[in-house]
Design a protein around this motif. Sequence first.
Motif, PDB file in Angstrom:
ATOM      1  N   GLY A 183      22.375  76.717  90.161  1.00  0.00           N
ATOM      2  CA  GLY A 183      21.977  77.251  88.858  1.00  0.00           C
ATOM      3  C   GLY A 183      21.023  78.417  88.906  1.00  0.00           C
ATOM      4  O   GLY A 183      20.628  78.930  87.852  1.00  0.00           O
ATOM      5  N   SER A 184      20.634  78.876  90.094  1.00  0.00           N
ATOM      6  CA  SER A 184      19.734  80.021  90.200  1.00  0.00           C
ATOM      7  C   SER A 184      20.497  81.310  89.917  1.00  0.00           C
ATOM      8  O   SER A 184      21.732  81.354  89.969  1.00  0.00           O
ATOM      9  CB  SER A 184      19.114  80.085  91.592  1.00  0.00           C
ATOM     10  N   LEU A 185      19.769  82.368  89.624  1.00  0.00           N
ATOM     11  CA  LEU A 185      20.398  83.651  89.344  1.00  0.00           C
ATOM     12  C   LEU A 185      21.208  84.130  90.539  1.00  0.00           C
ATOM     13  O   LEU A 185      22.341  84.618  90.387  1.00  0.00           O
ATOM     14  CB  LEU A 185      19.326  84.688  88.980  1.00  0.00           C
ATOM     15  N   THR A 186      20.669  83.967  91.728  1.00  0.00           N
ATOM     16  CA  THR A 186      21.380  84.385  92.937  1.00  0.00           C
ATOM     17  C   THR A 186      22.686  83.613  93.108  1.00  0.00           C
ATOM     18  O   THR A 186      23.737  84.198  93.414  1.00  0.00           O
ATOM     19  CB  THR A 186      20.489  84.170  94.175  1.00  0.00           C
ATOM     20  N   ALA A 187      22.644  82.301  92.882  1.00  0.00           N
ATOM     21  CA  ALA A 187      23.838  81.475  93.061  1.00  0.00           C
ATOM     22  C   ALA A 187      24.890  81.800  92.014  1.00  0.00           C
ATOM     23  O   ALA A 187      26.088  81.872  92.319  1.00  0.00           O
ATOM     24  CB  ALA A 187      23.457  79.999  92.990  1.00  0.00           C
ATOM     25  N   VAL A 188      24.473  81.987  90.759  1.00  0.00           N
ATOM     26  CA  VAL A 188      25.420  82.294  89.687  1.00  0.00           C
ATOM     27  C   VAL A 188      26.111  83.628  89.945  1.00  0.00           C
ATOM     28  O   VAL A 188      27.327  83.765  89.765  1.00  0.00           O
ATOM     29  CB  VAL A 188      24.698  82.294  88.325  1.00  0.00           C
ATOM     30  N   LEU A 189      25.344  84.631  90.377  1.00  0.00           N
ATOM     31  CA  LEU A 189      25.935  85.935  90.681  1.00  0.00           C
ATOM     32  C   LEU A 189      26.894  85.839  91.870  1.00  0.00           C
ATOM     33  O   LEU A 189      27.941  86.499  91.889  1.00  0.00           O
ATOM     34  CB  LEU A 189      24.836  86.956  90.968  1.00  0.00           C
TER      35      LEU A 189
END
Length: 521
Positions: A183-189
């Motif tokens: 759910g982190s920004l890095t993972a979502v991107l």
Amino acid sequence: MVPTPPKQKEKKLSPSPGGPEPAAEPVQGTAVIVIHPGSSFLRIGRASDTFPHVVPQVIARRRRNPDTAGKHEDRTLLRHEACQAESRALHEQGLRGVQQALLSITTSSGQHRLAPPTEQLAAHNAQVTPHIEETSDLEWTDTSSKPEYLVGQEVLYLHPSECYNIHWPMSCGQLHLHSGPGGSLTAVLADLETIWTTAIENFLDIPIKDLKHYRCILLVPDIYNRQHIKELINLLLDRLGFSAAIAHQESVCATFGSGVASACVVDVGDQKTAVCCVEDGLSHRNSRYFLPFQDMFGARCQDVHVQRPDTFSRRYQVRLGEETIQCNPWTQSTQQQVAIAVAEKKAKSSGVAKAVAEKKAKASSKQDHGPDGDKTAPDSKPTSQGGGEATVCLPRGSEPAPLKLMGVDQAILHSIECCASDETKKKMFSCILVVGGGMKFPGAQNFLLHRVRSQLPAKYRNIADTMEVITRPKDQDPQMVCWKGAAVLACLDTTQELWVGQREWRKFGIRILRERSPFVW
């Protein structure tokens, strides 16, 4: 086949963020890829294509630990096994709030509404037995090769016992940031990058290394997050390697796809309903409403077809109450204040109220200059105990005000009333454009026209007979209108000065978006 890149005239790159890259010949549709992320489905294709490819925007990543206790599934994929007691309790709590709020609303005949008793509906549905239909032709996804990840349709038919975490990187048109795994920004991107590259290679037959010969138009929500747009443009230009990109709003693209100059655009999607007034290619900032709900009420029967691989299809006849009216909406002008309120609440419990107060003062100063959706915390979406068709009113420096319930027809009226002039309002009332897949049922056009017409302010009654609600513009599928509008926009001469080039992005970063953005940044 890789298109021949347009010839560039020799011109020195301007040292300022406002300086465009070298002038180019008109862009060809075959060299432009249009990406509409939406919520549950990705629509992607060349601007020259008649229709886009539609792909479920979901990814499954193999888990290293086969222990199913640590398995993660975003709840967008509604498996029975994922319906934990906590989520059911929250659902029931919200449903009670909806029912209480609806008791204060009268019907069109002036009578008070009576919410159907949920206990009786639940008791009836518990006794429903399925009607066995034809044998399902579906099959479970083959994972014998143990792929590291699966994308799109394959994820939907992944057996529940498989050792994969399932992620939907978009939710309600926004990046799906949360505190759980992935759910982190890095993972979502990273998930979006994998899904988009897979779609480009498999459906468009374009190797990723050849994207340097292509440009990209990205559709973004009307109520958007500037930080997220920055990250998505960086994904397109820096990580995927497109030569240039444009981010454009869904409502404006809807008018291009429909061939109308001005309209009140009502986008009824899979997870949200957005209302926005567009005039001559520009959306009015104060007119933007976000309503993730369907305007239905009362107990009613519904056929539910369940298809699973390796078994018969089943049809259940269940009864629904007020479940379909729940939502947690907000407006463009309150998104930043909601984020501030959430930050203040967290600060009080962590002893850093002073730092948050300084952040709030800085954000308020920016708002005075008219920002369009500042960065928000991952979990800062306002929620509703009153459920239903609500907008959030949160005055600066105060607690959230009581929610005001409104139907989609009332949201249209409020949106139009936020326009600056009577002339603009008349234009909006004259053309209400409905796009998305949520209002494709028979009678939707006449119903919405009747509801809005019956609530017209007195000074606009003279245009009642000229009002028009468009639900199938140019006989197109309303789900494709926004994407088609972006494809049309890609090849217009007036669009050429809006492209953000890869070299410019790497040199100037987000500053170039302030210069080139086709909407108020």
